[in-house]
Design an enzyme around this catalytic site. Sequence first.
Site, mmCIF file in Angstrom:
data_model
loop_
_atom_site.group_PDB
_atom_site.id
_atom_site.type_symbol
_atom_site.label_atom_id
_atom_site.label_comp_id
_atom_site.label_asym_id
_atom_site.label_seq_id
_atom_site.Cartn_x
_atom_site.Cartn_y
_atom_site.Cartn_z
ATOM 1 C CB VAL A 2 -0.958 -0.003 1.221
ATOM 2 C CG1 VAL A 2 -1.673 1.335 1.372
ATOM 3 C CG2 VAL A 2 -1.962 -1.141 1.098
ATOM 4 C CG HIS A 37 9.514 -5.401 -4.394
ATOM 5 N ND1 HIS A 37 8.477 -5.651 -5.261
ATOM 6 C CD2 HIS A 37 9.392 -4.089 -4.020
ATOM 7 C CE1 HIS A 37 7.768 -4.537 -5.416
ATOM 8 N NE2 HIS A 37 8.292 -3.597 -4.668
ATOM 9 C CD GLU A 63 4.105 -2.484 -9.641
ATOM 10 O OE1 GLU A 63 4.336 -1.516 -8.891
ATOM 11 O OE2 GLU A 63 3.228 -2.469 -10.526
#
Length: 217
Positions: free
Chosen positions: A47, A115, A140
């Site tokens: 977020v 990530h 991403e």
Amino acid sequence: MSEGHLHRWFLNNGDKIAHKWLHYFDIYERHFQRFRGQNAVVLEIGVGSGGSLQMWRDYFGPRTTIIGLDIDPQCKQHEAEGIEIIIGSQADTAILDEIMRRHPKIDIALDDGSHVMSDMIATFEHLYPRIDVNGLYLVEDLHTCYWEEYGGGLRRQGSFIELIKERIDDINAMHARGVIPVSEFTRSTDSMTIYDSVVVFEKRRQGRRQAIMTGGS
């Protein structure tokens, strides 16, 4: 770079910050367009400052439900009409199951979370089979797959890039003459599109994919 709706929103946004590479916007527009104005459910993992959740709300429209998942309790402040924030780890399968209990049909999942390789893989393997049969899953910031501090490294086993390479074989399993098992991934995945730092998995139920040509041409 086209200046579509999302790119213009990003440039003109004067409210909450959204951290995105500029080339991502063309990717979003290309793959998300078909969901605009629909009764869709969009899950974004990560977020941050809450800006991207506002961006999705503006882009998809009021009929779409936006869900944000983040480990930071402070992110709860970004809840708004049509935007639900859930606090927890993306690698916690109980949290993912609770999201699916509340929203059995998720159309888009976007992983912009930790990530960290182990988190990305755990989330994908648990969540992807549960995404709607015509939905998509976008990951991403894949450049971290080459960074050791995130568990990555060039051709390092256990990185998300290596998982992507394996899925390329899986999507072609029908043609491997039994060497590669035909999996649910094979049967449910229409395409994988790989960009700089982004991969998009698009789902659509597949038949037997029998070729009508002969001679291998």
